[in-house]
Design a protein around this motif. Structure first.
Motif, PDB file in Angstrom:
ATOM      1  N   GLU A 112      12.158   4.917   3.838  1.00 47.71           N
ATOM      2  CA  GLU A 112      13.020   3.806   4.223  1.00 47.71           C
ATOM      3  C   GLU A 112      12.958   2.620   3.258  1.00 47.71           C
ATOM      4  O   GLU A 112      13.931   1.883   3.126  1.00 47.71           O
ATOM      5  N   ILE A 113      11.839   2.429   2.590  1.00 50.48           N
ATOM      6  CA  ILE A 113      11.615   1.172   1.877  1.00 50.48           C
ATOM      7  C   ILE A 113      12.397   1.064   0.569  1.00 50.48           C
ATOM      8  O   ILE A 113      12.688  -0.034   0.101  1.00 50.48           O
ATOM      9  N   CYS A 143       8.012   5.382   6.402  1.00 52.15           N
ATOM     10  CA  CYS A 143       8.152   4.102   5.694  1.00 52.15           C
ATOM     11  C   CYS A 143       8.471   4.313   4.222  1.00 52.15           C
ATOM     12  O   CYS A 143       9.234   3.551   3.619  1.00 52.15           O
ATOM     13  N   SER A 145       4.494 -10.319   5.853  1.00 49.89           N
ATOM     14  CA  SER A 145       4.773  -9.288   4.853  1.00 49.89           C
ATOM     15  C   SER A 145       5.203  -9.942   3.549  1.00 49.89           C
ATOM     16  O   SER A 145       6.046 -10.837   3.536  1.00 49.89           O
ATOM     17  N   THR A 158       6.320  -2.581   6.035  1.00 50.42           N
ATOM     18  CA  THR A 158       7.398  -2.030   6.859  1.00 50.42           C
ATOM     19  C   THR A 158       7.136  -2.307   8.334  1.00 50.42           C
ATOM     20  O   THR A 158       8.045  -2.663   9.095  1.00 50.42           O
ATOM     21  N   TYR A 210       9.951  -4.842   9.362  1.00 48.16           N
ATOM     22  CA  TYR A 210      11.042  -4.133  10.020  1.00 48.16           C
ATOM     23  C   TYR A 210      10.698  -3.640  11.425  1.00 48.16           C
ATOM     24  O   TYR A 210      11.421  -3.911  12.390  1.00 48.16           O
ATOM     25  N   GLU A 238      10.660  -3.915  -4.378  1.00 48.58           N
ATOM     26  CA  GLU A 238      10.821  -3.845  -2.925  1.00 48.58           C
ATOM     27  C   GLU A 238      11.858  -4.859  -2.449  1.00 48.58           C
ATOM     28  O   GLU A 238      12.558  -4.622  -1.456  1.00 48.58           O
ATOM     29  N   LEU A 287      15.134  -2.758   2.936  1.00 48.99           N
ATOM     30  CA  LEU A 287      14.417  -3.522   3.963  1.00 48.99           C
ATOM     31  C   LEU A 287      14.086  -4.940   3.516  1.00 48.99           C
ATOM     32  O   LEU A 287      13.368  -5.663   4.218  1.00 48.99           O
ATOM     33  N   CYS A 292       2.925  -0.040   1.680  1.00 46.95           N
ATOM     34  CA  CYS A 292       4.181   0.571   2.115  1.00 46.95           C
ATOM     35  C   CYS A 292       4.330   0.515   3.622  1.00 46.95           C
ATOM     36  O   CYS A 292       5.297  -0.046   4.148  1.00 46.95           O
ATOM     37  N   SER A 293       3.375   1.088   4.339  1.00 49.98           N
ATOM     38  CA  SER A 293       3.462   1.067   5.803  1.00 49.98           C
ATOM     39  C   SER A 293       3.203  -0.325   6.363  1.00 49.98           C
ATOM     40  O   SER A 293       3.793  -0.714   7.380  1.00 49.98           O
TER      41      SER A 293
END
Length: 339
Positions: A268-269, A265, A23, A290, A294, A29, A34, A286-287
């Motif tokens: 949460e991000i 996601c 990632s 994550t 995470y 971000e 996260l 994004c997904s």
């Protein structure tokens, strides 16, 4: 044996494994909640290149190479890459991986591309057409805004329903492995349909995508004859706060309540109070980041045993939007379990 299940699903008798993941994220971000889970956090949104588009290509190149390295593989062992992004003709992917000399399937599922890539990768491995493949995707705030909305220099005001496109790239090596305790397996998938509720507002992606997410989650539970409690988490890609509420309402209309299991996601991000992203995050990355950062850690640590990963995408282009067409949605569900 691998088998078709219900109307839209596939179950794998010898599930392929996620052997490695990577990632990479941008500056915003890297300031989010996260951040510590991401492998590479760049302070430069162009990643050392001359444009946002070139920077996105650099992201996906680094993510793919790092995922292969973390899987303890060589690029010569990778049979195929399934990859895509949000830009026209997949230029971020094309220029990012062109020098890897690996056969490629270019994908466009909008922000659901991570789920699409993992689905096709797992089917390919499970069917015996490859021992090892890569699924990857990316998005970039600057390049996406320039293509789909306004140049950033314009300084337009974003409505509260808008989401913030994540600058990030996630890559996954999917392959055969000896079954062992703690292995992260893709045990099944449910392929989503295109769902169109007539939404036309490109600044409300959650409303565009939530019906597709509800449709594929409902179908997954029906095809496998499961309750939401079977999963530790049902994880959507980037519905944001508005899309999450629509998702809950649509599923409750069908007698299904996922509110205790749901995670998005896009919510949460970012820290919305500190980072002012309105409804949350969005974009292919994004997904993907994550999950790579995470979610897989929670599975590897044993905090969660199984999740339903449901990236969501809004199917629009600058042409369709400017011609006043609706914005349909699509979502793909991937069952990921810790052995």
């Amino acid at each position: 044996m691998n088998k078709m299940v219900g109307k839209q699903s596939v179950s794998f008798s010898d599930p392929p494994c996620i052997l490695g993941s990577a990632s990479i994220c941008g500056p915003k971000e890297a300031e989010g909640p996260l951040a510590d889970y991401f492998d590479i956090r760049s302070e430069d949104p162009t990643f050392g290149k001359d444009s946002w588009e070139e920077g996105e290509s650099e992201m996906i190149r680094q993510a793919v190479e790092l995922a292969i390295k973390k899987a303890d593989k060589k690029k010569e062992e990778i049979r195929y890459i399934f990859a895509g992004d949000l830009l026209g003709q997949l230029i971020a992917t094309t220029f990012g991986i062109k020098d890897l000399d690996i056969p490629v399937f270019g994908l466009y599922g909008a922000c659901s591309t991570c789920g699409e890539g993992l689905s096709l990768a797992s089917m390919t491995v499970a069917a015996g057409y490859a021992d090892c493949v890569v699924a990857a995707t990316s998005s970039h705030f600057g390049s996406a805004e320039k293509q789909f909305r306004f140049p950033l220099e314009y300084g337009n005001q974003r409505p509260l329903s808008a989401t913030w496109t994540v600058t990030g790239s996630g890559a996954f090596v999917v392959g055969k492995a000896e079954p062992e305790e703690g292995a992260i397996q893709i045990t099944g998938i449910t392929t989503g349909r295109i769902v169109d509720y007539g939404v036309k507002d490109s600044f409300n992606m959650g409303a565009c995508m939530a019906p597709a997410a509800a449709d594929v989650i409902y179908q997954n539970l029906k095809d496998f004859d499961r309750k939401p409690t079977y999963y530790d988490r049902i994880i959507t890609g980037d519905l944001g706060k508005i899309g999450q509420k629509i998702l809950f309402d649509l599923l409750k209309d069908n007698g299904i309540d996922i509110s205790n299991q749901h995670m998005d996601c896009g919510i949460e991000i970012f820290d919305n109070e500190e980072q002012d992203t309105h409804s949350g995050g969005s974009g292919c990355g994004c997904s993907a980041i994550t999950l790579a950062g995470y979610v897989l850690k929670q599975l590897r640590d044993g905090t969660w045993k199984r999740v339903l990963f449901v990236p969501t995408g809004a199917l629009l282009s600058t042409v369709s939007y400017n011609e006043g067409q609706n914005i349909p949605g699509v979502a793909h569900a991937v069952i990921i379990e810790r052995r």
